[in-house]
Write a protein that holds these residues in place. Structure first.
Motif, PDB file in Angstrom:
ATOM      1  N   LEU A 210       0.847  -1.189   0.000  1.00 33.11           N
ATOM      2  CA  LEU A 210       0.000   0.000   0.000  1.00 33.11           C
ATOM      3  C   LEU A 210       0.885   1.242   0.000  1.00 33.11           C
ATOM      4  N   PRO A 211       0.397   2.345  -0.571  1.00 33.51           N
ATOM      5  CA  PRO A 211       1.237   3.548  -0.661  1.00 33.51           C
ATOM      6  C   PRO A 211       1.551   4.133   0.712  1.00 33.51           C
ATOM      7  N   ASP A 212       2.778   4.639   0.856  1.00 35.39           N
ATOM      8  CA  ASP A 212       3.127   5.345   2.087  1.00 35.39           C
ATOM      9  C   ASP A 212       2.968   6.845   1.859  1.00 35.39           C
ATOM     10  N   ILE A 213       3.225   7.629   2.878  1.00 31.66           N
ATOM     11  CA  ILE A 213       2.983   9.066   2.803  1.00 31.66           C
ATOM     12  C   ILE A 213       3.864   9.738   1.753  1.00 31.66           C
ATOM     13  N   LEU A 214       5.092   9.217   1.572  1.00 30.98           N
ATOM     14  CA  LEU A 214       5.996   9.815   0.584  1.00 30.98           C
ATOM     15  C   LEU A 214       5.456   9.632  -0.836  1.00 30.98           C
ATOM     16  N   GLU A 215       4.911   8.441  -1.117  1.00 30.36           N
ATOM     17  CA  GLU A 215       4.365   8.188  -2.453  1.00 30.36           C
ATOM     18  C   GLU A 215       3.122   9.031  -2.691  1.00 30.36           C
ATOM     19  N   ILE A 216       2.280   9.160  -1.673  1.00 31.40           N
ATOM     20  CA  ILE A 216       1.064   9.968  -1.814  1.00 31.40           C
ATOM     21  C   ILE A 216       1.421  11.428  -2.060  1.00 31.40           C
ATOM     22  N   GLU A 217       2.448  11.920  -1.356  1.00 29.65           N
ATOM     23  CA  GLU A 217       2.891  13.306  -1.567  1.00 29.65           C
ATOM     24  C   GLU A 217       3.442  13.492  -2.976  1.00 29.65           C
ATOM     25  N   LYS A 218       4.154  12.474  -3.478  1.00 27.84           N
ATOM     26  CA  LYS A 218       4.724  12.561  -4.818  1.00 27.84           C
ATOM     27  C   LYS A 218       3.630  12.578  -5.886  1.00 27.84           C
ATOM     28  N   VAL A 219       2.625  11.705  -5.722  1.00 29.39           N
ATOM     29  CA  VAL A 219       1.523  11.644  -6.692  1.00 29.39           C
ATOM     30  C   VAL A 219       0.615  12.858  -6.544  1.00 29.39           C
ATOM     31  N   GLY A 220       0.383  13.278  -5.301  1.00 21.38           N
ATOM     32  CA  GLY A 220      -0.390  14.493  -5.059  1.00 21.38           C
ATOM     33  C   GLY A 220      -1.888  14.301  -5.002  1.00 21.38           C
ATOM     34  N   ARG A 221      -2.357  13.059  -4.933  1.00 22.61           N
ATOM     35  CA  ARG A 221      -3.797  12.821  -4.854  1.00 22.61           C
ATOM     36  C   ARG A 221      -4.058  11.412  -4.322  1.00 22.61           C
ATOM     37  N   LEU A 222      -5.292  11.238  -3.799  1.00 19.33           N
ATOM     38  CA  LEU A 222      -5.695   9.929  -3.289  1.00 19.33           C
ATOM     39  C   LEU A 222      -6.594   9.188  -4.276  1.00 19.33           C
ATOM     40  N   ASP A 223      -7.429   9.958  -5.015  1.00 20.47           N
ATOM     41  CA  ASP A 223      -8.402   9.342  -5.922  1.00 20.47           C
ATOM     42  C   ASP A 223      -7.740   9.008  -7.260  1.00 20.47           C
ATOM     43  N   THR A 224      -6.893   8.007  -7.258  1.00 18.15           N
ATOM     44  CA  THR A 224      -6.173   7.621  -8.467  1.00 18.15           C
ATOM     45  C   THR A 224      -5.964   6.114  -8.486  1.00 18.15           C
ATOM     46  N   LYS A 225      -5.808   5.582  -9.687  1.00 21.13           N
ATOM     47  CA  LYS A 225      -5.571   4.143  -9.842  1.00 21.13           C
ATOM     48  C   LYS A 225      -4.082   3.798  -9.792  1.00 21.13           C
ATOM     49  N   LEU A 226      -3.239   4.804  -9.534  1.00 16.42           N
ATOM     50  CA  LEU A 226      -1.800   4.568  -9.527  1.00 16.42           C
ATOM     51  C   LEU A 226      -1.350   3.709  -8.347  1.00 16.42           C
ATOM     52  N   TYR A 227      -2.237   3.511  -7.380  1.00 14.62           N
ATOM     53  CA  TYR A 227      -1.888   2.670  -6.236  1.00 14.62           C
ATOM     54  C   TYR A 227      -2.420   1.245  -6.388  1.00 14.62           C
ATOM     55  N   LYS A 228      -3.150   0.995  -7.483  1.00 14.38           N
ATOM     56  CA  LYS A 228      -3.765  -0.323  -7.653  1.00 14.38           C
ATOM     57  C   LYS A 228      -2.715  -1.404  -7.874  1.00 14.38           C
ATOM     58  N   ARG A 229      -3.070  -2.613  -7.488  1.00 17.96           N
ATOM     59  CA  ARG A 229      -2.151  -3.744  -7.609  1.00 17.96           C
ATOM     60  C   ARG A 229      -1.761  -4.004  -9.067  1.00 17.96           C
ATOM     61  N   ASN A 230      -2.759  -3.990  -9.977  1.00 23.39           N
ATOM     62  CA  ASN A 230      -2.433  -4.333 -11.365  1.00 23.39           C
ATOM     63  C   ASN A 230      -1.540  -3.277 -12.016  1.00 23.39           C
ATOM     64  N   PHE A 231      -1.744  -1.988 -11.666  1.00 23.83           N
ATOM     65  CA  PHE A 231      -0.869  -0.945 -12.207  1.00 23.83           C
ATOM     66  C   PHE A 231       0.557  -1.145 -11.710  1.00 23.83           C
ATOM     67  N   LYS A 232       0.704  -1.423 -10.425  1.00 25.22           N
ATOM     68  CA  LYS A 232       2.032  -1.638  -9.852  1.00 25.22           C
ATOM     69  C   LYS A 232       2.714  -2.857 -10.478  1.00 25.22           C
TER      70      LYS A 232
END
Length: 501
Positions: free
Chosen positions: A249-271
């Motif tokens: 799951l994303p940590d605070i550093l990744e969330i700050e880098k992406v800049g949003r919560l409502d995104t599919k960039l944290y999904k398992r298949n994308f990763k």
């Protein structure tokens, strides 16, 4: 495009009476036909058409079952074959619901070679079923038509042509094209002319050969496209570093880098997709921001659509196979066009699964052009643009990139996102192998005749790339439309096979 429509200047009372005293203009349109050697669809059918059946949304299932419900969206004007890649073109069915829909009429099931005709929505559209529709049930707005195999492809060529489509739309249309208003008699009364010249049998065979050759090219395009996908996935999966994928799951550093919560960039298949690219043994690379260029739509007083010296490119013209479904021209008064050389065109807005789908713009074939703001282009940089196009059109990248879209009404992808998409650095030999499936100019055969055309054309298909197959199919369609017009107008037809690209 040739227009066959004739609008009468006067009407007599009996004509109005025959139409039930309705005064809808569409009821009185006619087609211009000088050839009197005509047969109606009714006279050519070997049995009554069979309609599909509605199954209800409760019968749909989200897993592949081998049984499908086919909608009219699968029928397009640019292909003789159904296109199940279109959203909403089909649904998978549970086996018991498929059997219920079939009922006691096994002929309702679609099989390869069936001719299918649309009676609702895109009225008059027609396709010939390939093996992908085996074990399918059509919707109630699709009719299965039965013709003598000896002239089936001749009839199909006419039904697909504008000459018959116009006749299909002579009846009342209603609020949603033909839904619940299409009269089967409109279909049955469609006129199909036959040649009158001495070698009329050869002309019929000529039409059939052209039609079969176009269908063969469409099938070969799909085969090569599938082969590209398989080769890309095989190369990626079989050449991974020993690292193992571990989802976190994303940590605070990744969330700050992406800049949003409502995104599919944290999904398992994308990763997982991202991991496969970055874990590839040959390494990976990114596109340079300086190599991406935007487009524009000329102002209304600066442009004329439909004619001119520039090829007009928009996202809706670009097919999933990496060519232009429609080649349209545009005149720009200022002469300031943005395509002046070979380049890769990328879709940047539209359906999320279409984002950065690619099209290789071959300057040799298309000349100078212009694309609108719905596309980016790459014309510089140290990239194999042909290979990159094939890579972007693979299902792997369709699945990967669809997670990057922003916006709900009109999903889009920005340059700042594109330059953060990793691309595997395949060996040059593998890039060449994949690229040649997409783009491979080969000399078209000569000394062709009625006896050897289909065989020699099929041999050429095996060597040609997807782009060349599409250009060849367009040439054959152009000739087929010319021949149909000549038959309609009772003109002499010369049989030739001069289709060099």
């Amino acid at each position: 495009m040739t227009s066959y429509v004739v609008v009468p200047k006067t009407l007599n009372i009996s004509e109005i009476e025959n139409k039930g005293f309705a005064l809808s203009p569409s009821l009185f349109r006619r087609v211009e036909i000088k050839n009197q050697n005509v047969k109606t669809v009714s006279g050519l059918l070997t049995q009554e058409p069979i309609a599909g059946k509605e199954v209800g949304s409760n019968s749909y299932i989200d897993i592949e079952t081998g049984y499908k419900f086919i909608r009219t969206k699968a029928f397009t004007p640019y292909s003789f074959l159904p296109d199940l890649s279109i959203n909403g073109s089909f649904e998978y069915l549970r086996p018991k619901d498929f059997e219920n829909a079939k009922g006691k009429n096994s002929q309702r099931i679609i099989k390869e070679g069936d001719i299918l005709f649309v009676t609702g929505g895109n009225v008059g559209e027609v396709v010939i079923a390939d093996e992908i529709l085996d074990n399918s049930i059509p919707s109630s707005h699709i009719l299965k038509l039965f013709f003598d195999n000896k002239i089936k492809y001749y009839i199909l060529a006419f039904l697909k042509n504008e000459f018959c489509k116009i006749q299909s739309n002579f009846g009342p249309i209603g609020a949603i094209g033909g839904l619940d208003t299409f009269d089967k008699d409109t279909l049955l009364s469609i006129s199909i002319p036959f040649p009158n010249q001495k070698n009329s049998d050869e002309v019929i065979e000529y039409v059939e050969l052209l039609t079969k050759a176009i269908i063969n090219k469409e099938k070969e395009i799909r085969r090569k496209h599938k082969l590209i996908l398989e080769k890309i996935e095989k190369e990626l999966l079989e050449n991974q570093k020993p690292n193992k994928f571990e989802y976190k799951l994303p940590d605070i550093l990744e969330i700050e880098k992406v800049g949003r919560l409502d995104t599919k960039l944290y999904k398992r298949n994308f990763k997982y997709y991202e991991f496969l690219i970055q874990n590839y043994k040959g390494g990976f690379f990114y596109l340079e921001e300086s190599d991406l260029r935007g487009g524009s739509t000329p102002k209304q007083n600066e442009r004329i659509f439909g004619k001119g010296e520039f090829t007009w490119v928009t996202p809706t013209f670009i097919s999933k196979y990496g060519y232009l479904d429609n080649i349209e021209k545009i005149a720009i008064k200022s002469k300031k066009n943005n395509i002046k050389r070979n380049c890769l065109i990328l879709i940047n807005r539209g359906n999320k699964e279409d984002l950065i789908r690619g099209f290789y713009y071959d300057y040799k074939d298309l000349g100078e052009g212009h694309h609108n703001q719905g596309c980016y282009r790459i014309e510089n940089g140290n990239y194999n643009l042909i290979f990159l196009t094939a890579l972007l059109n693979s299902q792997f990248y369709r699945n990967f990139v669809s997670n990057l879209s922003v916006g709900s009404k009109m999903p889009e992808i920005k340059i700042s996102q594109i330059i953060n998409i990793p691309f595997p650095n395949f060996p040059e030999s593998k890039q060449k192998e994949i690229a040649e499936l997409y783009y491979n100019p080969v000399d078209y055969p000569t000394d062709l005749n009625l006896n050897n055309f289909l065989e020699e054309d099929s041999k050429w298909n095996e060597k040609a790339g997807i782009l060349q197959l599409d250009l060849s199919a367009k040439k054959l369609k152009e000739r087929l439309n010319e021949v149909i017009y000549q038959i309609v107008m009772d003109e002499e037809i010369s049989i030739h096979f001069n289709f060099t690209l």
